[in-house]
Design an enzyme around this catalytic site. Structure first.
Site, PDB file in Angstrom:
ATOM      1  N   GLU A 210     -31.943  21.384  29.804  1.00  0.00           N
ATOM      2  CA  GLU A 210     -30.567  21.446  30.299  1.00  0.00           C
ATOM      3  C   GLU A 210     -29.762  22.510  29.558  1.00  0.00           C
ATOM      4  OE1 GLU A 210     -29.535  20.147  32.910  1.00  0.00           O
ATOM      5  OE2 GLU A 210     -30.712  18.353  33.329  1.00  0.00           O
ATOM      6  N   ASP A 355     -40.064  20.122  39.974  1.00  0.00           N
ATOM      7  CA  ASP A 355     -39.485  21.109  40.876  1.00  0.00           C
ATOM      8  C   ASP A 355     -39.390  22.529  40.319  1.00  0.00           C
ATOM      9  OD1 ASP A 355     -37.637  20.106  39.080  1.00  0.00           O
ATOM     10  OD2 ASP A 355     -36.026  19.874  40.524  1.00  0.00           O
ATOM     11  N   GLU A 459     -30.367   9.856  46.264  1.00  0.00           N
ATOM     12  CA  GLU A 459     -31.240  10.379  45.219  1.00  0.00           C
ATOM     13  C   GLU A 459     -32.718  10.165  45.563  1.00  0.00           C
ATOM     14  OE1 GLU A 459     -31.352  12.330  41.325  1.00  0.00           O
ATOM     15  OE2 GLU A 459     -30.126  12.285  43.125  1.00  0.00           O
ATOM     16  N   GLU A 478     -29.131  21.344  46.001  1.00  0.00           N
ATOM     17  CA  GLU A 478     -30.416  21.842  46.507  1.00  0.00           C
ATOM     18  C   GLU A 478     -30.424  22.098  48.013  1.00  0.00           C
ATOM     19  OE1 GLU A 478     -31.028  20.590  42.489  1.00  0.00           O
ATOM     20  OE2 GLU A 478     -30.111  19.515  44.171  1.00  0.00           O
TER      21      GLU A 478
END
Length: 629
Positions: A210, A355, A459, A478
């Site tokens: 992050e 991902d 989610e 996304e």
């Protein structure tokens, strides 16, 4: 006879429960999306989703795939009939014309201007309220109109503490979005605020991934855009700027380096304390995306400052993960032990934990031109198509369900569960970058159909029950990102309508007193008091760009890509060069060659010799263990 009555009763009860689930969530059989879509898009089919009409019930072909994995045919796509020639993706938008097709076949310029203004206003409503009520804290609580920082009273609250490091996260993450919106004045003011107020000398334990994508990536992007007038926004130089953003980026990257120490595989620890290094109670498990999605930011930093350290450790982690993939399927799992190299999580999919690993294999190749990156991407993409993709071969014709990518066991390709998550909606955008536009169009339509149903992406969505498994939506970007990239690839107005639908849904369902709030429940639209930084850095940015045809990013002769956090990075020849190779013919650093830079008033960097705690002999032993030597 009694046992027969019991069995019959249980069967009846199960049917009633399934019906109840379908009715509660307003979903029909199959996937609940009335596919197939004919592109024209059979857009009337998507429209009917919102209107509540239902088509004739079909058998759920996914159940056959789920319970028949021992049959090799279950792992392959259903074939198109021999009389159906393969078509270009352009034909998806050129077939029959009906009223619904005509509705989506154009998008008036005036409406485009209106939507662009709406996206701009959305960004500023969130940004201005963050600056007014939250700065210098990390995030805005948009309902309470106050700031949010790390949860110091509960260090185990990683949902908050992995992201918030007490370093004005939202301001830093939003820097290049200000430029995308054309606000050079506020961009300069924000840069000065970051330079004057941000320090990474904090007793904060953050997730390496992050901190890398949100903070390091934004600092690097803003520095490049500030200092190179050849790139999309032209000469926006800031008077007296002395590479301070690059110095901050370098300082942060050095504080992240301890994550790569004392790990037997070269795969980094998931968290570091910015002041003290890896916490003594740190776990030895990390996800594939977290460990394998550092190469873009670390690689650019290395090439900007001429220090191979950062790219070397990031690339070594990628190679270590790659060498742990299954020999049978070519797939990777989602959680690995960094000391033993054993897969703790054997699920292979496109969403959380996986991902951006795929994403950065391709984007690293685009940026750095390393052929090995593309070889890895091509191999794993083929494995994804072979083992994760279910459904018919063609999106728009043939027997069976439209394609879907499921979660499977990395070693045998068998389905592990029946849900997909919202992060997977990034994949159509990646397919566009890889030139697989036909599959991107089809997969995007699947996620958009879910959005049409709920006005958001839950989610997790269970494709067997046709219902959400995890109900919250934290303003993720996304689907918007894939919509934007598909519009750039096809220029079909349909994607402008998709963007308008998403924009209006966000405005209607998530706007609160001081910003935009996470949806706690996509059905009843209850909210949580949190606005994550990616809403400004990605969601609003992609929405604005979708409707801004004349944006400098679209007109510039320079090419660019977005990082996984949506930060603008130019495709630049200097990122294809390794300046350190002139000094050190051997790419592998050692304790006599590794240098960490520090600020000097008279130069960008003054280097001091500093040996890594990992000795070079130990590094070579590790390389031999994981097959890199």
């Amino acid at each position: 006879m009694q046992w027969r009555s019991i069995v019959v009763g249980l069967l009846v009860l199960r049917v009633l429960l399934n019906c109840a689930v379908w009715l509660v969530f307003g979903l029909g059989p199959s996937w609940g999306f009335d596919f197939p879509i004919k592109f024209t898009f059979n857009l009337h089919k998507i429209q009917l989703l919102q209107d509540g009409d239902r088509a004739t019930v079909k058998t759920n072909a996914w159940l056959q795939h789920m319970y028949d994995n021992r049959n090799p045919q279950a792992k392959t796509c259903s074939k198109i009939s021999g009389n159906s020639p393969k078509k270009s993706y352009l034909s998806f938008f050129q077939e029959g014309r009906d009223d619904y097709d005509r509705k989506y076949s154009s998008f008036p310029d005036a409406l485009k201007v209106k939507m662009r203004g709406m996206a701009r206003d959305m960004f500023y409503f969130g940004y201005d309220n963050y600056m007014k009520f939250a700065f210098p804290e990390d995030e805005l609580n948009p309902i309470a109109c106050e700031g949010r920082g790390p949860d110091v009273l509960n260090p185990s609250n990683i949902n908050i503490n992995d992201v918030l490091g007490n370093y004005s996260l939202t301001l830093i993450d939003a820097l290049d979005t200000l430029l995308v919106l054309g606000n050079v004045t506020e961009f300069h003011r924000a840069v000065k605020l970051v330079i004057d107020t941000v320090s990474f000398d904090k007793d904060s334990t953050v997730q390496v991934f992050e901190a890398n994508i949100r903070i390091l990536g934004s600092l690097i992007s803003a520095h490049i855009l500030l200092t190179d007038p050849r790139h999309p926004f032209g000469d926006i130089a800031l008077k007296d700027y002395d590479n301070e953003l690059l110095h901050l980026a370098h300082d942060l990257a050095v504080r992240l380096l301890p994550a790569f120490e004392n790990t037997s595989t070269g795969i980094p620890y998931p968290r570091v304390n910015l002041k003290r290094g890896v916490p003594p109670d740190s776990i030895n498990e990390t996800c594939t995306a977290g460990a394998g999605s550092l190469l873009v930011e670390f690689g650019i930093l290395s090439r900007l400052i001429g220090d191979s350290t950062f790219e070397w450790v990031a690339r070594r982690a990628v190679k270590a993960l790659w060498n742990l993939r299954s020999n049978e399927t070519g797939l990777l799992g989602n959680v690995v032990n960094i000391q033993t190299g054993q897969w703790v999580g054997k699920q292979s999919g496109l969403g959380a934990g996986m991902d951006s690993f795929y994403e950065y294999l391709l984007k690293s190749y685009i940026l750095f031109g390393e052929k090995e990156d593309y070889r890895m991407f091509s191999a794993v993409y083929e494995s994804i198509q072979s083992h994760l993709r279910r459904g018919r071969e063609a999106c728009n014709e043939g027997d069976g369900d439209p394609p879907l990518y499921v979660n499977v066991n990395m070693f045998n390709g068998q389905i592990m569960n029946t849900w997909i998550d919202s992060l997977q909606a990034f994949f159509p955008g990646l397919q566009v970058l890889n030139g697989d536009v036909e599959n991107a169009i089809c997969l995007h339509a699947f996620y958009y159909a879910i959005w049409k149903r709920f006005g958001a992406l839950p989610e997790r969505y269970n494709w067997q029950l046709q219902a959400p498994d995890v109900l919250f939506y934290p303003l993720r970007p996304e689907l918007v990102e894939s919509t934007y990239l598909l519009y750039q690839a096809t220029k079909n107005p349909f994607y402008l309508h998709v963007g308008m639908d998403i924009l209006e849904s966000l405005e209607k369902n998530t706007k609160v007193r001081c910003g935009y709030a996470t949806l706690h429940h996509v059905v009843d639209k209850s909210k949580e008091d949190r606005m994550e930084s990616f809403f400004l850095s990605e969601t609003c940015k992609y929405l604005y760009l979708l409707f801004d045809e004349d944006n400098p990013l679209h007109k510039s002769e320079s090419k660019y890509i977005f990082t996984t956090e949506g930060h603008v990075v130019p495709i630049d020849q200097r990122f294809r060069e390794k300046s350190w190779e002139d000094q050190f013919p051997c790419e592998e650093p050692n304790k006599d060659q590794l240098v960490y830079g520090h600020r000097n008033k008279n130069d960008i960097f003054s280097f001091r010799r500093y040996g890594l705690p990992l000795k070079s002999i130990y590094m070579r032993q590790i390389d031999h263990m994981v097959g890199l030597s």
